[in-house]
Design an enzyme around this catalytic site. Sequence first.
Site, PDB file in Angstrom:
ATOM      1  CE  LYS A 111     -34.518  14.747 -19.965  1.00  0.00           C
ATOM      2  NZ  LYS A 111     -35.648  14.741 -20.809  1.00  0.00           N
ATOM      3  CE  LYS A 194     -33.272  23.097 -32.454  1.00  0.00           C
ATOM      4  NZ  LYS A 194     -32.785  22.532 -31.404  1.00  0.00           N
ATOM      5  CE  LYS A 197     -36.979  14.019 -30.743  1.00  0.00           C
ATOM      6  NZ  LYS A 197     -36.322  13.209 -31.434  1.00  0.00           N
TER       7      LYS A 197
HETATM    8  P1  AMP Z   1     -33.360  16.560 -31.367  1.00  0.00           P
HETATM    9  O1  AMP Z   1     -34.637  16.062 -32.280  1.00  0.00           O
HETATM   10  O2  AMP Z   1     -33.827  17.794 -30.786  1.00  0.00           O
HETATM   11  O3  AMP Z   1     -32.962  15.682 -30.572  1.00  0.00           O
HETATM   12  O4  AMP Z   1     -32.388  16.853 -32.504  1.00  0.00           O
HETATM   13  C1  AMP Z   1     -31.480  16.120 -33.038  1.00  0.00           C
HETATM   14  C2  AMP Z   1     -30.597  16.947 -33.944  1.00  0.00           C
HETATM   15  O5  AMP Z   1     -31.304  17.548 -35.033  1.00  0.00           O
HETATM   16  C3  AMP Z   1     -29.876  18.365 -33.344  1.00  0.00           C
HETATM   17  O6  AMP Z   1     -28.887  17.905 -32.762  1.00  0.00           O
HETATM   18  C4  AMP Z   1     -29.568  19.269 -34.495  1.00  0.00           C
HETATM   19  O7  AMP Z   1     -28.646  18.710 -35.024  1.00  0.00           O
HETATM   20  C5  AMP Z   1     -30.833  18.660 -35.297  1.00  0.00           C
HETATM   21  N1  AMP Z   1     -31.808  19.777 -35.156  1.00  0.00           N
HETATM   22  C6  AMP Z   1     -33.148  19.344 -34.354  1.00  0.00           C
HETATM   23  N2  AMP Z   1     -34.252  20.512 -34.520  1.00  0.00           N
HETATM   24  C7  AMP Z   1     -33.421  21.403 -35.480  1.00  0.00           C
HETATM   25  C8  AMP Z   1     -33.801  22.474 -36.129  1.00  0.00           C
HETATM   26  N3  AMP Z   1     -35.058  23.178 -35.766  1.00  0.00           N
HETATM   27  N4  AMP Z   1     -33.089  23.158 -36.892  1.00  0.00           N
HETATM   28  C9  AMP Z   1     -31.919  22.540 -37.615  1.00  0.00           C
HETATM   29  N5  AMP Z   1     -31.515  21.461 -36.992  1.00  0.00           N
HETATM   30  C10 AMP Z   1     -32.133  20.818 -35.991  1.00  0.00           C
END
Ligand code: AMP
Length: 331
Positions: A111, A194, A197
Amino acid sequence: METVVSGIRPTGNLHLGNYFGAMKNFVKMQYKHKCYFFIADFHSLTTHPTPENLMENIKQVLAEYLACGLDPEAATIYLQSDIHEIPELYLLLNMISYLGELERCTSFKEKVRVQPDNVNAGLLTYPVLMATDIIIHKATKVPVGKDQEQHLEMTRNFASRFNRMYNVNYFPEPVAYNFGEELIKIPGLDGSGKMGKSEGPNNAIFLVDEPEVIRKKVMKAVTDAGPTEINQKKPEVIENLFLLMNAVSASETIKHFDDLYNDCTLKYGNLKKQLAEDIIKFTNPFREKIKELKANNAYLKKVAEEGAEKARKSAAKTLKEVREIVGFKEF
Ligand code: AMP
């Protein structure tokens, strides 16, 4: 039965990766364990959302949680900011967390690198707030992604330090919830490994994306020049498209395109058209449900209020006991 806590910051829409990697498992988990799912709205203040955006984002995330199948009858679903015991326990934990360990935290260093103009104290003590969220319910398991493992390690440190300092065996040391075989990684559409967002506009498919948007994103997905040898191994960008198909398409469809790839007659355009339609078919009910829930403010309010009441009960019990352990006793 374990006590499980998981939070999500209201800073963006859920995408297919969030659904398959987290939500789908949470839905199953909520009927097996005592689950607390919260919207980390205090955490989101580190990036200074406007007052209008904050509430809008909170409602959006709540609607998306519910549309994915989180069940307020089974799990405790609440807003972090509704539980006033959280900031109090956070304050107490801040007294036993040290500058050095907070500064060494990888996500803090990251950050500082990406937002040098906004290195606020909330960012520094982010892991303390996260630890509070978890131990306030004396959770034993936390479903976390790889990126959150260090925070969980810090949570264990704070919990065990508290126990040691006050010579009690009060807080359990929570560990990662292991989904085992079920944990899958959803790839992005832009050739990156991967779906995420913050990876650029064409990487992720969001549950709220309209069919036209999904078609456009999928048609733009990165591919290569096509197979040149019978039964050749698929390069990563192509494997990624098949992995997405695995998540949303019927097995005959996948086999059909796999066979075409293997005898070098596959046209990527056809595969993308089919993939887009299958994603649309898959996300349609979610999008409809999210819209319906967003339009029902009274219901969202009721869910948040009832969740807060349940979460407060558990948090208040912990805080009362912690205050006594720390030495705030009756006159
Ligand atoms: P985030 O939106 O990156 O904070 O992700 C929240 C949770 O969603 C993560 O801790 C993962 O468990 C799951 N997640 C996010 N991106 C992926 C992805 N591309 N494939 C599988 N699980 C994901």
